[in-house]
Design an enzyme around this catalytic site. Structure first.
Site, PDB file in Angstrom:
ATOM      1  N   ARG A  67       0.737  -1.128   0.049  1.00 23.73           N
ATOM      2  CA  ARG A  67      -0.063   0.073  -0.003  1.00 23.73           C
ATOM      3  C   ARG A  67       0.991   1.040   0.063  1.00 23.73           C
ATOM      4  O   ARG A  67       1.976   1.316   0.605  1.00 23.73           O
ATOM      5  CB  ARG A  67      -0.943  -0.073   1.123  1.00 23.73           C
ATOM      6  N   THR A  74      -8.800   0.592 -10.166  1.00 23.14           N
ATOM      7  CA  THR A  74      -8.011  -0.676  -9.804  1.00 23.14           C
ATOM      8  C   THR A  74      -8.191  -2.098 -10.630  1.00 23.14           C
ATOM      9  O   THR A  74      -8.963  -2.215 -11.663  1.00 23.14           O
ATOM     10  CB  THR A  74      -8.540  -0.919  -8.340  1.00 23.14           C
ATOM     11  N   THR A 113      -3.523  -1.052  -8.020  1.00 17.39           N
ATOM     12  CA  THR A 113      -4.300   0.467  -7.955  1.00 17.39           C
ATOM     13  C   THR A 113      -3.371   1.327  -8.161  1.00 17.39           C
ATOM     14  O   THR A 113      -2.531   1.495  -7.580  1.00 17.39           O
ATOM     15  CB  THR A 113      -5.410   0.360  -6.920  1.00 17.39           C
ATOM     16  N   GLU A 126      -3.655   7.998  -4.146  1.00 20.30           N
ATOM     17  CA  GLU A 126      -4.156   7.217  -2.826  1.00 20.30           C
ATOM     18  C   GLU A 126      -4.316   7.842  -1.668  1.00 20.30           C
ATOM     19  O   GLU A 126      -5.108   7.430  -0.955  1.00 20.30           O
ATOM     20  CB  GLU A 126      -3.073   5.886  -2.753  1.00 20.30           C
ATOM     21  N   SER A 170      -7.779   0.974   2.939  1.00 22.96           N
ATOM     22  CA  SER A 170      -7.943   0.285   1.677  1.00 22.96           C
ATOM     23  C   SER A 170      -9.342  -0.612   1.796  1.00 22.96           C
ATOM     24  O   SER A 170      -9.640  -0.902   2.876  1.00 22.96           O
ATOM     25  CB  SER A 170      -7.109  -0.275   1.068  1.00 22.96           C
ATOM     26  N   GLY A 212     -13.082  -1.812  -7.538  1.00 20.64           N
ATOM     27  CA  GLY A 212     -14.140  -1.123  -7.382  1.00 20.64           C
ATOM     28  C   GLY A 212     -14.454  -0.406  -6.200  1.00 20.64           C
ATOM     29  O   GLY A 212     -15.481  -0.274  -5.683  1.00 20.64           O
TER      30      GLY A 212
HETATM   31  N1  GLU Z   1      -8.380   3.142  -3.472  1.00 19.04           N
HETATM   32  C1  GLU Z   1      -9.174   2.050  -3.510  1.00 19.04           C
HETATM   33  C2  GLU Z   1      -8.834   1.083  -2.266  1.00 19.04           C
HETATM   34  O1  GLU Z   1      -7.536   1.081  -1.667  1.00 19.04           O
HETATM   35  C3  GLU Z   1      -9.115   1.244  -4.429  1.00 19.04           C
HETATM   36  C4  GLU Z   1      -9.706   1.998  -5.781  1.00 19.04           C
HETATM   37  C5  GLU Z   1     -10.734   1.463  -6.622  1.00 19.04           C
HETATM   38  O2  GLU Z   1     -10.932   0.063  -6.617  1.00 19.04           O
HETATM   39  O3  GLU Z   1     -11.178   2.136  -7.513  1.00 19.04           O
HETATM   40  O4  GLU Z   1      -9.624   0.628  -1.547  1.00 19.04           O
END
Ligand code: GLU
Length: 628
Positions: free
Chosen positions: A127, A432, A450, A471, A498, A519
């Site tokens: 991450r 992602t 992602t 992020e 996340s 998603g």
């Molecule tokens: N930033 C999101 C996460 O870490 C993921 C972004 C996405 O899936 O669009 O959960």
């Protein structure tokens, strides 16, 4: 849980694992000595698209991803003797080329690995992390004292966290892989050099970003050639990224973490490379080269819950994926989900998810900074405590309040009506990507990566061919609930929460299912729904991935795809008090939730690899030796 036990990858390519065949070992050795994986060409000449099938069944290892090019890159590595980890990195590197708006070395992710030799599941936390300069007020506009709008924050250097993807790849290869980084990058180099055929998804994702991409000079130059999104059917090449991968192959990850490339990443975040006189204000960020040098992607223990005798492993904080999917499954363990009553089954799925999200939003953040109750949230006991809120004849009024995993009874009073919580709007994007791989030795990888929003921060590192993440906007800009501690506020070296939920399910200690999805916060519900569909409702994996989706995240109304709203169960759910709204558009013509990939290990020893038949334009599954 971690088992970093093998010799470094470069050595291992010459002294392969005991179980690899002599012939495969000889090939790998020969390839290693020639320096590049010349035998494993991921992309045919002129960027022609490899075969694209959503489902494949067979033996010898498997790959599923959203892209036929990326799946082929992983398959080629397997065919030349690589293992599931090698193939996962190769697939991911190729996704950085063909899905640059969702993934790449400018972003981060979470890697789950089942080792057939030790029977252990390990994870890598790749991450992104906040820079040393980050404070709680990171997203507060000093001019107004108010939080920045989400859009202003995304389109700024402030949103860029220390990228973790390249470090994830080297951590995985060094611990469990058999090939050096350079070989894992070769498929991506080939695709970036020869190009790939632009499909409607790539075209529409570019178009939806056109306004902001046009403000950043290197992004406009790369992704808006001639000022417009690349046409469907044209061949898109990324020579800058090919060169970046080649340099990394030659010089190693130190070029990024401690070297020139890391300096360029930091410089891009500090000085957004806008066009002259931009019409958007890209605020400068505070990421430094020293931040990038100090980044680590540690191997960490997975979350674990037992659902119906199956062992479900996923990602611990800073992701909320493992705790939230796990809590929902523990809640569902209290009910007979497969009673045959399809309305009740979906009702239970929605309600369990609602409660688990209430707890997620209150309790989960970076565990290095907060006392995150990972153990309690994933305990069967806490699931039992929370399950009593669910009624088969009515729907909980959302938002429901979180429980208290530290308190007796989970802080849940089952004799009273569920207390109301505070509403929360999640802002994670719909971007992602998720991939799965397995090999002939039985190793399995489930990997979600992602750059956050589709198109990340919109900032391409000049001359390097990849976008930087946004992020840091996964942090809460201000405390969510007045007077209630918020575990997800920005801080130096902190990782934002996340929702990524790469998951591996074991049955009798052996791999059964691997699954995950993109998603944003809907990742959690997508993984949960696929598991419920597969484990409780009699669908096979292919059907579970294709099934219409709904996502209940402790909101008054459940988001749903158009096909879900047409299900015969909808009137029954509405009679129980459930309400539905159409999922927001994600850049594709039809609103959709997620874009999953998965593997199922069949009783006869074969593996079924499955991707989406339609979402995001459909994905690609492949096996080394197909049987159908
Ligand atoms: N930033 C999101 C996460 O870490 C993921 C972004 C996405 O899936 O669009 O959960």
């Amino acid at each position: 849980m971690s088992t970093p036990r093998r010799t470094p990858a470069r050595t291992r390519a010459r002294t392969p694992r005991h179980r690899r065949s002599t012939a495969a070992a000889a090939l790998l050795t020969a390839v290693a000595l020639t320096g590049t994986l010349t035998a494993a060409r991921a992309a045919p000449a002129h960027g022609a698209q490899p075969p694209k099938e959503p489902v494949a069944t067979g033996y010898g290892g498997a790959v599923a991803s959203v892209s036929p090019y990326a799946t082929q890159a992983g398959l080629d590595v397997l065919k030349h003797g690589g293992n599931a980890v090698d193939a996962a990195v190769a697939t991911a590197a190729a996704l950085g080329v063909v899905e640059p708006y969702s993934a790449g070395i400018g972003g981060g992710g979470f890697f789950v690995y089942y080792d057939a030799r030790t029977h252990k599941v390990s994870t890598i936390d790749g991450r992104e992390s906040g820079p040393a300069a980050m404070t709680t007020n990171w997203f507060i506009d000093p001019a107004t004292g108010q939080p920045l709008s989400f859009t202003d924050a995304v389109n700024s250097g402030l949103s860029v966290g220390i990228p973790g993807t390249l470090k994830t790849w080297t951590t995985a290869l060094n611990n469990w892989g058999t090939i050096p980084l350079g070989k894992a990058l070769q498929g991506g180099i080939d695709i970036a050099s020869k190009g790939f055929v632009v499909d409607p998804t790539f075209n529409s994702f570019t178009a939806m970003n056109q306004a902001r991409f046009s403000q950043i000079a290197p992004t406009a130059q790369l992704f808006l050639p001639g000022g417009a999104p690349p046409a469907v059917g044209s061949v898109f090449k990324n020579p800058d990224l090919a060169n970046t991968y080649k340099l990394l192959a030659k010089e190693g990850p130190g070029l990024f973490y401690g070297g020139e490339l890391g300096k360029e990443v930091a410089n891009t975040a500090q000085h957004p490379p806008t066009i002259p006189n931009p019409t958007m204000n890209f605020r400068p960020g505070g990421l430094t080269a020293a931040d990038i040098t100090g980044y680590n992607a540690p191997v960490q223990a997975p979350t674990h819950v037992n659902y119906k005798g199956l062992d479900v492993y996923s990602i611990a904080p800073p992701s909320s994926g493992g705790t939230t999917v796990g809590e929902a499954l523990n809640i569902l363990s209290n009910f007979n989900v497969n009673s045959g009553d399809q309305v009740q089954a979906l009702h239970l799925y929605d309600e369990a998810s609602k409660i688990a999200f209430a707890d997620r939003n209150r309790w989960v953040g970076d565990a290095k900074f907060n006392d995150v109750p990972t153990k309690q949230l994933t305990s069967a006991r806490y699931g039992d405590d929370r399950a009593c809120l669910i009624s088969p004849t009515s729907t909980l009024t959302a938002p429901v309040a979180p429980g208290n995993p530290f308190a007796p009874g989970g802080g849940t009073d089952c004799s009273a009506a569920a207390p109301s919580g505070t509403s929360y709007t999640d802002t994670e994007g719909m971007s992602t990507t998720h991939l799965v791989t397995s090999d002939k030795w039985g190793d399995v990888v489930s990997y979600t990566l992602t750059i956050e929003q589709t198109g990340g921060s919109a900032m391409t590192v000049p001359g390097r061919g990849f976008l930087l993440n946004n992020e840091m906007t996964d942090f809460d800009f201000v405390p969510l609930y007045p007077g209630v501690p918020d575990p997800n506020l920005p801080a130096a070296h902190k990782q934002p929460r996340s929702a990524m939920s790469p998951t591996i399910v074991l049955k009798n200690g052996k791999p059964f299912i691997a699954v995950g999805s993109p998603g944003g916060a809907t990742i959690i519900t997508t993984v949960l729904q696929i598991l419920v569909d597969r484990l409780d409702l009699g669908m096979n994996l292919e059907q579970a991935i294709a099934a219409p989706r709904a996502s209940q995240r402790n909101a008054a109304s459940t988001q749903a795809e158009p096909a879900f709203l047409n299900l015969p169960q909808i009137p029954g759910l509405e009679a129980l008090g459930e309400t539905f709204t159409l999922a927001p558009p994600s850049g594709t013509p039809t609103p959709e939730i997620g874009a999953a990939t998965g593997l199922e290990f069949l009783p006869n020893g074969a593996v079924e690899a499955a991707a989406e038949p339609a979402r995001r334009g459909g994905g690609a599954a492949a096996v080394v030796h197909p049987v159908r």
